[in-house]
Design an enzyme around this catalytic site. Structure first.
Site, PDB file in Angstrom:
ATOM      1  N   ARG A 107    -106.460 -87.273 -23.054  1.00 26.90           N
ATOM      2  CA  ARG A 107    -107.834 -87.023 -23.531  1.00 26.90           C
ATOM      3  C   ARG A 107    -108.883 -87.744 -22.673  1.00 26.90           C
ATOM      4  O   ARG A 107    -109.869 -88.271 -23.198  1.00 26.90           O
ATOM      5  CB  ARG A 107    -108.004 -87.442 -25.004  1.00 26.90           C
ATOM      6  CG  ARG A 107    -107.080 -86.783 -25.973  1.00 26.90           C
ATOM      7  CD  ARG A 107    -107.191 -85.252 -26.011  1.00 26.90           C
ATOM      8  NE  ARG A 107    -106.247 -84.773 -26.984  1.00 26.90           N
ATOM      9  CZ  ARG A 107    -104.967 -84.506 -26.689  1.00 26.90           C
ATOM     10  NH1 ARG A 107    -104.530 -84.614 -25.440  1.00 26.90           N
ATOM     11  NH2 ARG A 107    -104.144 -84.097 -27.624  1.00 26.90           N
ATOM     12  N   SER A 155    -108.003 -83.275 -34.705  1.00 27.22           N
ATOM     13  CA  SER A 155    -107.767 -84.719 -34.831  1.00 27.22           C
ATOM     14  C   SER A 155    -109.070 -85.456 -34.576  1.00 27.22           C
ATOM     15  O   SER A 155    -109.694 -85.267 -33.533  1.00 27.22           O
ATOM     16  CB  SER A 155    -106.737 -85.186 -33.802  1.00 27.22           C
ATOM     17  OG  SER A 155    -105.509 -84.580 -34.073  1.00 27.22           O
ATOM     18  N   GLU A 209    -111.837 -88.941 -31.004  1.00 24.14           N
ATOM     19  CA  GLU A 209    -111.514 -87.878 -30.042  1.00 24.14           C
ATOM     20  C   GLU A 209    -112.630 -86.837 -30.095  1.00 24.14           C
ATOM     21  O   GLU A 209    -113.025 -86.264 -29.092  1.00 24.14           O
ATOM     22  CB  GLU A 209    -110.163 -87.240 -30.412  1.00 24.14           C
ATOM     23  CG  GLU A 209    -109.832 -86.054 -29.528  1.00 24.14           C
ATOM     24  CD  GLU A 209    -108.373 -85.634 -29.625  1.00 24.14           C
ATOM     25  OE1 GLU A 209    -107.515 -86.484 -29.924  1.00 24.14           O
ATOM     26  OE2 GLU A 209    -108.101 -84.449 -29.403  1.00 24.14           O
TER      27      GLU A 209
HETATM   28  C1  LIG Z   1    -107.891 -76.873 -36.255  1.00 26.57           C
HETATM   29  C2  LIG Z   1    -108.017 -77.548 -34.920  1.00 26.57           C
HETATM   30  C3  LIG Z   1    -106.866 -77.911 -34.228  1.00 26.57           C
HETATM   31  C4  LIG Z   1    -106.981 -78.552 -32.989  1.00 26.57           C
HETATM   32  N1  LIG Z   1    -105.841 -78.897 -32.333  1.00 26.57           N
HETATM   33  C5  LIG Z   1    -105.934 -79.532 -31.135  1.00 26.57           C
HETATM   34  C6  LIG Z   1    -104.755 -79.918 -30.423  1.00 26.57           C
HETATM   35  O1  LIG Z   1    -103.636 -79.686 -30.855  1.00 26.57           O
HETATM   36  N2  LIG Z   1    -104.909 -80.547 -29.222  1.00 26.57           N
HETATM   37  C7  LIG Z   1    -106.140 -80.816 -28.685  1.00 26.57           C
HETATM   38  O2  LIG Z   1    -106.220 -81.376 -27.587  1.00 26.57           O
HETATM   39  N3  LIG Z   1    -107.272 -80.468 -29.345  1.00 26.57           N
HETATM   40  C8  LIG Z   1    -107.192 -79.836 -30.543  1.00 26.57           C
HETATM   41  N4  LIG Z   1    -108.350 -79.477 -31.202  1.00 26.57           N
HETATM   42  C9  LIG Z   1    -109.656 -79.848 -30.633  1.00 26.57           C
HETATM   43  C10 LIG Z   1    -110.281 -78.803 -29.700  1.00 26.57           C
HETATM   44  O3  LIG Z   1    -109.839 -77.507 -30.011  1.00 26.57           O
HETATM   45  C11 LIG Z   1    -109.986 -79.091 -28.232  1.00 26.57           C
HETATM   46  O4  LIG Z   1    -110.453 -80.375 -27.838  1.00 26.57           O
HETATM   47  C12 LIG Z   1    -110.616 -78.040 -27.310  1.00 26.57           C
HETATM   48  O5  LIG Z   1    -110.170 -78.241 -26.001  1.00 26.57           O
HETATM   49  C13 LIG Z   1    -112.147 -78.092 -27.315  1.00 26.57           C
HETATM   50  O6  LIG Z   1    -112.616 -76.936 -26.643  1.00 26.57           O
HETATM   51  P1  LIG Z   1    -114.028 -76.266 -27.041  1.00 26.57           P
HETATM   52  O7  LIG Z   1    -114.257 -75.128 -26.126  1.00 26.57           O
HETATM   53  O8  LIG Z   1    -114.078 -75.978 -28.475  1.00 26.57           O
HETATM   54  O9  LIG Z   1    -115.012 -77.455 -26.658  1.00 26.57           O
HETATM   55  P2  LIG Z   1    -116.333 -77.893 -27.406  1.00 26.57           P
HETATM   56  O10 LIG Z   1    -115.982 -78.458 -28.746  1.00 26.57           O
HETATM   57  O11 LIG Z   1    -117.350 -76.815 -27.384  1.00 26.57           O
HETATM   58  O12 LIG Z   1    -116.817 -79.081 -26.458  1.00 26.57           O
HETATM   59  C14 LIG Z   1    -116.059 -80.267 -26.361  1.00 26.57           C
HETATM   60  C15 LIG Z   1    -116.603 -81.081 -25.175  1.00 26.57           C
HETATM   61  O13 LIG Z   1    -116.319 -80.356 -23.975  1.00 26.57           O
HETATM   62  C16 LIG Z   1    -117.526 -80.168 -23.239  1.00 26.57           C
HETATM   63  N5  LIG Z   1    -117.426 -78.876 -22.577  1.00 26.57           N
HETATM   64  C17 LIG Z   1    -117.102 -77.677 -23.134  1.00 26.57           C
HETATM   65  N6  LIG Z   1    -117.082 -76.719 -22.194  1.00 26.57           N
HETATM   66  C18 LIG Z   1    -117.426 -77.315 -21.017  1.00 26.57           C
HETATM   67  C19 LIG Z   1    -117.598 -76.861 -19.684  1.00 26.57           C
HETATM   68  N7  LIG Z   1    -117.421 -75.576 -19.352  1.00 26.57           N
HETATM   69  N8  LIG Z   1    -117.960 -77.764 -18.731  1.00 26.57           N
HETATM   70  C20 LIG Z   1    -118.142 -79.061 -19.041  1.00 26.57           C
HETATM   71  N9  LIG Z   1    -117.996 -79.553 -20.288  1.00 26.57           N
HETATM   72  C21 LIG Z   1    -117.648 -78.698 -21.266  1.00 26.57           C
HETATM   73  C22 LIG Z   1    -118.633 -80.181 -24.280  1.00 26.57           C
HETATM   74  O14 LIG Z   1    -119.891 -80.512 -23.686  1.00 26.57           O
HETATM   75  C23 LIG Z   1    -118.123 -81.265 -25.213  1.00 26.57           C
HETATM   76  O15 LIG Z   1    -118.455 -82.540 -24.708  1.00 26.57           O
HETATM   77  C24 LIG Z   1    -108.260 -78.838 -32.443  1.00 26.57           C
HETATM   78  C25 LIG Z   1    -109.411 -78.455 -33.144  1.00 26.57           C
HETATM   79  C26 LIG Z   1    -109.298 -77.809 -34.370  1.00 26.57           C
HETATM   80  C27 LIG Z   1    -110.536 -77.395 -35.089  1.00 26.57           C
END
Ligand SMILES: Cc1cc2nc3c(=O)[nH]c(=O)nc-3n(C[C@H](O)[C@H](O)[C@H](O)COP(=O)(O)OP(=O)(O)OC[C@H]3O[C@@H](n4cnc5c(N)ncnc54)[C@H](O)[C@@H]3O)c2cc1C
Length: 308
Positions: free
Chosen positions: A181, A231, A301
């Site tokens: 992470r 998480s 996280e």
């Molecule tokens: C039910 C559930 C289960 C999950 N399980 C997991 C798991 O098993 N493992 C895990 O690691 N995570 C998990 N997550 C968390 C999440 O899905 C991940 O961290 C995912 O990678 C976030 O992606 P996002 O597009 O939603 O990012 P966002 O939530 O939109 O953004 C997260 C961060 O990334 C930055 N960001 C997004 N896109 C870009 C880009 N193109 N360039 C630069 N920065 C950017 C944003 O500015 C922000 O700081 C879970 C979440 C939920 C709701």
């Protein structure tokens, strides 16, 4: 409501580019916690040129910007976000299968779609990611991972825009310091435009079976019926956040509409119109109790957009 000067200038400036602009747009519907006030300007660029134009505008005006993926790792303040929120999820969605197990995709492609493409092509390596609800940009930014796998193991290269010069460059994953992470993007503010993944040939039936098995584990152990951001805390050195929270007697601990899930102590869930302050209250309460019981400082996280 009349537009602010910044909103009016943006509307004028961005007219000729491919993208969708909204003003005072609520962010709660765009993130999985279902919490968050409005973005002063919400812009969804449909291509890299439009993304660059919006960034250039922000630099010229000296206004802040934030990048929104699929909003599944975010807790956004009820006060909302001043300046520009660039939503890459609905734009930058190109995906192409290359040679030797490579797949390139835009930052706005969902991990779900990438996993499905890998399965269709009989490519193994992304099974762990099936069920992580993020976009490629968010997954690369977070080095998302699960069940022993993580993005860095399959990431080949990334195309980014540098925030200082707005120059687009390619970065090789091998040259980057990526850990649990933790990625350089968290410090350098580079915007991920696209990424190339390198996978290996595999047996489609075995890939499908693994994906289904891991999805089954998620459904059995995670409170997927409630809004959350997954998480809440990172895994601390020498332990598991969920186990420490559980052993601190915090399952079901509530502030307002936010609660430590009784099903999975690692998740803070929004059970009843929780506010930003409710979730922050739960986070602070959990950190204090775990610190007291285990002497461990839990780090979030979830990324927090707002005063805390
Ligand atoms: C039910 C559930 C289960 C999950 N399980 C997991 C798991 O098993 N493992 C895990 O690691 N995570 C998990 N997550 C968390 C999440 O899905 C991940 O961290 C995912 O990678 C976030 O992606 P996002 O597009 O939603 O990012 P966002 O939530 O939109 O953004 C997260 C961060 O990334 C930055 N960001 C997004 N896109 C870009 C880009 N193109 N360039 C630069 N920065 C950017 C944003 O500015 C922000 O700081 C879970 C979440 C939920 C709701």
């Amino acid at each position: 409501m009349s537009m602010t000067a910044l909103q009016s200038s943006f509307a004028d400036y961005i007219r000729t580019y491919a993208g969708d602009a909204q003003y005072d747009a609520p962010l709660a519907p765009l993130c999985s916690f279902k919490i968050g006030g409005p973005a002063e300007i919400l812009y969804t660029p449909k291509n890299e040129e439009a993304l660059l134009a919006a960034l250039r505008f922000a630099k010229e005006q000296g206004c802040a910007w934030k990048i929104l993926g699929n909003g599944t790792n975010l807790l956004i303040s009820d006060a909302g976000v001043r300046g520009l929120v660039l939503r890459l999820k609905e734009g930058l969605t190109d995906m192409a299968l290359g040679e030797n197990g490579k797949i390139s995709c835009g930052a706005g492609v969902s991990l779900k779609k990438l996993c499905a493409a890998a399965l269709d092509a009989g490519l193994t390596g992304l099974e762990f990611a099936y069920g992580i609800p993020g976009s490629i940009g968010g997954a690369v930014y977070m080095n998302a991972g699960a069940y022993g796998g993580e993005i860095k193991n399959v990431l080949k290269s990334v195309r980014v825009i540098r925030p200082d010069t707005l120059e687009a460059i390619e970065r090789r994953a091998d040259d980057m310091d990526i850990a649990y992470r933790s990625t350089p993007f968290m410090q350098n503010g580079e915007i991920i435009v696209s990424a190339v993944f390198a996978l290996a040939p595999g047996d489609p039936e075995a890939i499908r079976a693994k994906m289904n098995e891991l999805m089954g584990k998620r459904k059995a152990s995670q409170p997927l019926e409630y809004p959350s951001a997954g998480s809440t805390f990172k895994r601390p050195v020498g332990g598991y956040a969920a186990a420490m929270i559980d052993q601190s007697g915090l399952k079901g601990f509530r502030v307002g509409g936010a609660e430590v899930s009784k099903k999975h102590a690692g998740f803070v869930i929004n059970t009843d119109n929780a506010t930003f302050a409710d979730v922050m209250g739960v986070i602070k309460g959990v950190r204090a109790k775990v610190q007291e019981k285990f002497g461990v400082t839990l780090e979030t996280e979830v990324e927090i957009w707002g005063e805390h």
